[in-house]
Design an enzyme around this catalytic site. Structure first.
Site, PDB file in Angstrom:
ATOM      1  N   GLN A  26       0.826  -1.204   0.000  1.00 56.88           N
ATOM      2  CA  GLN A  26       0.000   0.000   0.000  1.00 56.88           C
ATOM      3  C   GLN A  26       0.862   1.255   0.000  1.00 56.88           C
ATOM      4  O   GLN A  26       0.607   2.211  -0.720  1.00 56.88           O
ATOM      5  CB  GLN A  26      -0.905   0.005   1.236  1.00 56.88           C
ATOM      6  N   HIS A  32       2.217   2.873  -3.241  1.00 54.23           N
ATOM      7  CA  HIS A  32       1.323   3.576  -4.163  1.00 54.23           C
ATOM      8  C   HIS A  32       1.740   5.029  -4.323  1.00 54.23           C
ATOM      9  O   HIS A  32       1.690   5.597  -5.412  1.00 54.23           O
ATOM     10  CB  HIS A  32      -0.121   3.532  -3.648  1.00 54.23           C
ATOM     11  N   GLU A  84     -10.333   1.738   3.311  1.00 58.70           N
ATOM     12  CA  GLU A  84     -10.545   1.320   1.923  1.00 58.70           C
ATOM     13  C   GLU A  84     -10.242  -0.173   1.797  1.00 58.70           C
ATOM     14  O   GLU A  84     -11.047  -0.939   1.278  1.00 58.70           O
ATOM     15  CB  GLU A  84      -9.620   2.121   1.004  1.00 58.70           C
ATOM     16  N   HIS A  85      -9.067  -0.579   2.259  1.00 60.94           N
ATOM     17  CA  HIS A  85      -8.669  -1.987   2.283  1.00 60.94           C
ATOM     18  C   HIS A  85      -8.497  -2.419   3.739  1.00 60.94           C
ATOM     19  O   HIS A  85      -7.848  -1.720   4.519  1.00 60.94           O
ATOM     20  CB  HIS A  85      -7.327  -2.208   1.570  1.00 60.94           C
ATOM     21  N   ASP A 131      -6.423  -6.371  -5.906  1.00 56.63           N
ATOM     22  CA  ASP A 131      -5.963  -5.323  -6.825  1.00 56.63           C
ATOM     23  C   ASP A 131      -5.886  -5.830  -8.258  1.00 56.63           C
ATOM     24  O   ASP A 131      -6.010  -5.050  -9.200  1.00 56.63           O
ATOM     25  CB  ASP A 131      -4.577  -4.830  -6.405  1.00 56.63           C
ATOM     26  N   HIS A 154     -53.545  16.397  -7.398  1.00 53.41           N
ATOM     27  CA  HIS A 154     -53.168  15.001  -7.119  1.00 53.41           C
ATOM     28  C   HIS A 154     -54.408  14.193  -6.728  1.00 53.41           C
ATOM     29  O   HIS A 154     -54.615  13.073  -7.202  1.00 53.41           O
ATOM     30  CB  HIS A 154     -52.156  14.948  -5.966  1.00 53.41           C
TER      31      HIS A 154
END
Length: 427
Positions: free
Chosen positions: A255, A258, A322-323, A356, A415
């Site tokens: 991670q 990245h 996220e992960h 991934d 209506h």
């Protein structure tokens, strides 16, 4: 990396704070670029591509010849790997196709939903520090399965005006219909507004840097929808005394590499577990090609030891990663209590890298705590649901009075009248 031992719950929010960057003038700069693209179209795209990518582009669209030529520029082994990943992604997302179920809410009143593909979707594929050809598969394959008629892909060119061949090969495998040599804000603006060359799309997908994210947010206010709000990528790994320190360290570093703005969190049962993993991180990061980026990410990442199992779970849900990698002996028990996460990886043989690339799940996920309210990209992301209803005489008689009373109470006489006239007709 900072280490915390049994931090009080009232300190978690501060400890888990995502990296903050100065964005005080970001949106103004991005809006100025978007405005110029809206006004000048392709001319602005050429100017910004030359300025930001250093490439002089005459023709933005990638030709069929360029796409097929990419086959010879990557190895057969990589092509085979892409094909395996594509097949698994296809299997997983095809299983998400919704069925039409007609429901009779009362006799004579039938309601149902029909899923319809979004006609034109735009995919942004970064090509800066890493050409993310895997993201092509993650976005284009579900779009193809959903039935999107136009799948438009934009990715930044290199200084020679070319897109990485692996991106082009993945686009061919995944069913992309049009590819454009465009990156950054100019790609988002082109797909949001449409230009002389690039078609306007209905929804934009894909990750990017802070300029791309700002552009997506700005165009989503008036011109096009987007997949989700997103920020830098992140992972939270849960470990205990049974965890393999080398495996956990590799997950943290996968991670961290990245980018400098990625965040890495380790939650462990005791300080001794942290020390073993920390030693492995230091050994592995030293030999990484992207060592400098990984070390920057690690500098604002945290290691937390909490001896109370329930507090560890509470912290996971507070962070909403996220992960989430659960590399403990009781990973199933922990996973059943997770309510906030983008994608969860269970057991020591399930690295984030699998999701991934090739397990079949989607890696386009909510970051920055948005996992509390957003799902990752899935087949539904490329569909819209249209509701239908059909009412018979019997059905209108059963619910007509309720409609009249509710409309009258809201002082909406027309209506009420729409029902009253029909009831008189059928009685």
């Amino acid at each position: 990396m900072k280490t915390y031992i049994n931090p009080p719950e009232n300190t978690w929010q501060e400890i888990l704070k995502r990296p903050l960057f100065d964005v005080s003038d970001l949106y103004g700069k991005v809006q100025a670029i978007l405005t110029e693209i809206r006004q000048k179209g392709d001319q602005a795209l050429r100017e910004f591509t030359a300025k930001f990518d250093g490439a002089e582009i005459d023709r933005f669209e990638v030709s069929a010849e360029e796409t097929y030529a990419a086959d010879d520029l990557i190895s057969d082994n990589l092509k085979a790997a892409i094909d395996i990943a594509a097949n698994n992604i296809k299997i997983f997302h095809a299983a998400q196709k919704p069925e039409i179920r007609k429901i009779e809410t009362v006799p004579g009143v039938t309601c149902w939903q029909k899923a319809v593909a979004i006609e034109k979707v735009g995919l942004y594929i970064p090509g800066g520090t890493a050409p993310l050809f895997s993201t092509v598969l993650m976005l284009a394959i579900p779009a193809q399965i959903a039935g999107c008629k136009e799948i438009v892909l934009c990715s930044p060119p290199n200084k020679e005006g070319k897109i990485h061949p692996a991106i082009l090969y993945a686009a061919k495998v995944a069913g992309v219909t049009q590819i454009y040599k465009l990156g950054g804000v100019q790609a988002i603006g082109a797909m949001a507004y449409g230009t002389q060359t690039v078609p306007k799309v209905d929804k934009i997908f894909g990750p990017g840097n802070q300029f791309v994210m700002a552009a997506k947010q700005l165009v989503s206010m008036n011109d096009v929808s987007i997949d989700m709000p997103a920020g830098p990528s992140e992972v939270l790994v849960v470990a205990d005394e049974s965890s393999n320190p080398a495996f956990v360290a590799s997950d943290l570093l996968s991670q961290a590499e990245h980018g400098a703005d990625s965040q890495v969190i380790l939650v462990a049962d005791q300080p001794s577990t942290i020390e073993k993993i920390k030693a492995e991180v230091e050994a592995q990061v030293a030999v990484l090609p992207r060592k400098e980026l990984a070390e920057k990410a690690l500098s604002h990442s945290v290691l937390i030891a909490i001896d109370n199992p329930q507090q560890r779970i509470a912290l996971i849900n507070e962070y909403a990663p996220e992960h989430l990698i659960i590399s403990t002996k009781n990973y199933i028990e922990i996973s059943e209590q997770v309510i906030n996460a983008g994608s969860v990886f269970l057991g020591e043989l399930t690295p984030e890298s699998a999701g991934d690339y090739a397990s079949g799940t989607n890696h386009t996920l909510p970051t920055n705590g948005w996992a509390r309210s957003y799902s990752g990209v899935n087949l539904d992301s490329f569909l819209k649901k249209i509701t239908f209803q059909e009412i018979t005489k019997e059905g209108l008689k059963k619910i007509g009075l309720a409609i009249e009373l509710m409309a009258e109470a809201e002082q909406l006489e027309a209506h009420k009248n729409a029902v009253t006239l029909r009831l008189r007709k059928i009685e």
